[in-house]
Design a protein around this motif. Structure first.
Motif, PDB file in Angstrom:
ATOM      1  N   UNK A  79       0.845  -1.321  -0.123  1.00  0.00           N
ATOM      2  CA  UNK A  79       0.002  -0.087   0.021  1.00  0.00           C
ATOM      3  C   UNK A  79       0.865   1.272  -0.044  1.00  0.00           C
ATOM      4  N   UNK A  80       0.368   2.370  -0.394  1.00  0.00           N
ATOM      5  CA  UNK A  80       0.855   3.571  -0.457  1.00  0.00           C
ATOM      6  C   UNK A  80       0.003   4.710   0.188  1.00  0.00           C
ATOM      7  N   UNK A  81       0.597   5.719   0.789  1.00  0.00           N
ATOM      8  CA  UNK A  81      -0.218   6.689   1.488  1.00  0.00           C
ATOM      9  C   UNK A  81      -0.515   7.675   0.814  1.00  0.00           C
ATOM     10  N   UNK A  82      -1.562   8.601   0.979  1.00  0.00           N
ATOM     11  CA  UNK A  82      -1.914   9.758   0.008  1.00  0.00           C
ATOM     12  C   UNK A  82      -1.424  11.145   0.820  1.00  0.00           C
ATOM     13  N   UNK A  83      -0.791  11.872   0.317  1.00  0.00           N
ATOM     14  CA  UNK A  83      -0.520  13.198   0.987  1.00  0.00           C
ATOM     15  C   UNK A  83      -1.296  14.341   0.535  1.00  0.00           C
ATOM     16  N   UNK A  84      -2.073  15.031   1.297  1.00  0.00           N
ATOM     17  CA  UNK A  84      -3.052  16.135   0.872  1.00  0.00           C
ATOM     18  C   UNK A  84      -2.658  17.326   0.967  1.00  0.00           C
ATOM     19  N   UNK A  85      -2.615  18.118  -0.155  1.00  0.00           N
ATOM     20  CA  UNK A  85      -1.943  19.332  -0.091  1.00  0.00           C
ATOM     21  C   UNK A  85      -2.860  20.279  -0.911  1.00  0.00           C
ATOM     22  N   UNK A  86      -2.895  21.802  -0.272  1.00  0.00           N
ATOM     23  CA  UNK A  86      -3.958  22.709  -0.740  1.00  0.00           C
ATOM     24  C   UNK A  86      -3.126  24.088  -0.774  1.00  0.00           C
ATOM     25  N   UNK A  87      -3.891  24.967  -1.556  1.00  0.00           N
ATOM     26  CA  UNK A  87      -3.736  26.277  -1.578  1.00  0.00           C
ATOM     27  C   UNK A  87      -4.945  27.143  -1.665  1.00  0.00           C
ATOM     28  N   UNK A  88      -4.926  28.365  -0.706  1.00  0.00           N
ATOM     29  CA  UNK A  88      -6.241  28.898  -0.657  1.00  0.00           C
ATOM     30  C   UNK A  88      -6.072  29.899  -1.530  1.00  0.00           C
ATOM     31  N   UNK A  89      -7.365  30.725  -1.697  1.00  0.00           N
ATOM     32  CA  UNK A  89      -7.149  31.823  -2.695  1.00  0.00           C
ATOM     33  C   UNK A  89      -6.159  33.118  -1.998  1.00  0.00           C
ATOM     34  N   UNK A  90      -6.406  33.336  -0.958  1.00  0.00           N
ATOM     35  CA  UNK A  90      -5.628  34.403  -0.305  1.00  0.00           C
ATOM     36  C   UNK A  90      -4.083  33.872  -0.447  1.00  0.00           C
ATOM     37  N   UNK A  91      -3.485  32.865  -0.344  1.00  0.00           N
ATOM     38  CA  UNK A  91      -2.163  32.312  -0.603  1.00  0.00           C
ATOM     39  C   UNK A  91      -1.714  32.535  -1.974  1.00  0.00           C
ATOM     40  N   UNK A  92      -2.794  32.280  -2.806  1.00  0.00           N
ATOM     41  CA  UNK A  92      -2.442  32.532  -4.186  1.00  0.00           C
ATOM     42  C   UNK A  92      -2.242  34.003  -4.712  1.00  0.00           C
ATOM     43  N   UNK A  93      -3.117  34.576  -4.042  1.00  0.00           N
ATOM     44  CA  UNK A  93      -2.985  36.041  -4.343  1.00  0.00           C
ATOM     45  C   UNK A  93      -1.699  36.747  -3.602  1.00  0.00           C
ATOM     46  N   UNK A  94      -1.203  36.181  -2.506  1.00  0.00           N
ATOM     47  CA  UNK A  94       0.225  36.587  -2.045  1.00  0.00           C
ATOM     48  C   UNK A  94       1.072  36.139  -2.724  1.00  0.00           C
ATOM     49  N   UNK A  95       1.110  35.047  -3.364  1.00  0.00           N
ATOM     50  CA  UNK A  95       2.016  34.466  -4.087  1.00  0.00           C
ATOM     51  C   UNK A  95       2.232  35.567  -5.495  1.00  0.00           C
ATOM     52  N   UNK A  96       0.931  35.935  -5.899  1.00  0.00           N
ATOM     53  CA  UNK A  96       0.983  36.642  -7.277  1.00  0.00           C
ATOM     54  C   UNK A  96       1.479  37.891  -6.896  1.00  0.00           C
ATOM     55  N   UNK A  97       1.280  38.457  -5.625  1.00  0.00           N
ATOM     56  CA  UNK A  97       1.885  39.819  -5.399  1.00  0.00           C
ATOM     57  C   UNK A  97       3.449  39.837  -5.151  1.00  0.00           C
ATOM     58  N   UNK A  98       3.974  38.598  -4.936  1.00  0.00           N
ATOM     59  CA  UNK A  98       5.534  38.654  -5.110  1.00  0.00           C
ATOM     60  C   UNK A  98       5.827  37.806  -6.426  1.00  0.00           C
ATOM     61  N   UNK A  99       4.913  38.046  -7.318  1.00  0.00           N
ATOM     62  CA  UNK A  99       5.444  37.637  -8.976  1.00  0.00           C
ATOM     63  C   UNK A  99       5.765  36.161  -8.912  1.00  0.00           C
ATOM     64  N   UNK A 100       5.305  35.384  -8.117  1.00  0.00           N
ATOM     65  CA  UNK A 100       5.466  33.910  -8.117  1.00  0.00           C
ATOM     66  C   UNK A 100       4.455  33.049  -8.841  1.00  0.00           C
ATOM     67  N   UNK A 101       3.502  33.873  -9.416  1.00  0.00           N
ATOM     68  CA  UNK A 101       2.294  33.207  -9.981  1.00  0.00           C
ATOM     69  C   UNK A 101       2.133  33.999 -11.393  1.00  0.00           C
TER      70      UNK A 101
END
Length: 172
Positions: free
Chosen positions: A147-169
């Motif tokens: 068996x293998x495990x699943x790792x759950x990851x996410x990004x919130x809109x506010x995190x995306x907006x913050x990354x975009x403000x730093x030109x990472x998106x």
């Protein structure tokens, strides 16, 4: 940045999609679908099934599937992303376009995915692209030899907006 765009998958693309899913290099990291499942994903409004086009001629380079596009909680899942040619930046570029689609076009509050724990290359990509660890589904999928495990990851809109403000998106 590698030139990439997403276009809706057509019926005529499905043999390509199935070939990518069944490629021995990809099989350890995904659970392939039957053709009928992909056909349904193309038609069902809650899904977005895309062909990744990349490079100077925008040749087919992979595919990705978003689920939950009409989710009342505005939580969209990156169900699958498969890139044909590894180590050329197509996966990272496609992921950035997928984030832009999820947040800008579909109005997501949360963009999430799960990845097999042994898929360390994909996990490293998601980490480097700002996805946050949410948890682990221990031994959730049967694989050859156990068996293998699943790792759950996410990004919130506010995190995306913050990354975009730093030109990472990608910009809107």
């Amino acid at each position: 940045m590698t030139r990439v765009r997403l276009r809706p998958t057509m019926q005529s693309d499905l043999d390509y999609v199935l070939t990518l899913e069944r490629d021995p290099e990809n099989l350890p990291y995904i659970t392939p679908w039957e053709k009928i499942q992909h056909e349904a994903a193309i038609r069902f409004p809650d899904f977005r099934h895309f062909i990744v086009e990349a490079g100077p001629d925008l040749d087919r380079a992979g595919f990705l599937i978003l689920i939950g596009c009409r989710n009342q909680h505005l939580s969209i899942e990156l169900k699958r992303m498969v890139v044909q040619h590894k180590h050329q930046g197509f996966g990272r570029a496609a992921l950035r376009v997928a984030k832009k689609v999820a947040f800008d076009d579909l109005g997501a509050h949360r963009f999430w995915l799960d990845v097999k724990k042994r898929n360390t290359r994909a996990k490293a990509l998601y980490d480097s692209e700002g996805f946050q660890f949410e948890g682990e589904l221990r031994e959730a999928v049967k694989i050859e030899g156990g068996y293998d495990s699943l790792v759950v990851l996410s990004m919130l809109q506010s995190e995306f907006a913050q990354r975009r403000s730093r030109a990472l998106e990608l910009q809107a």
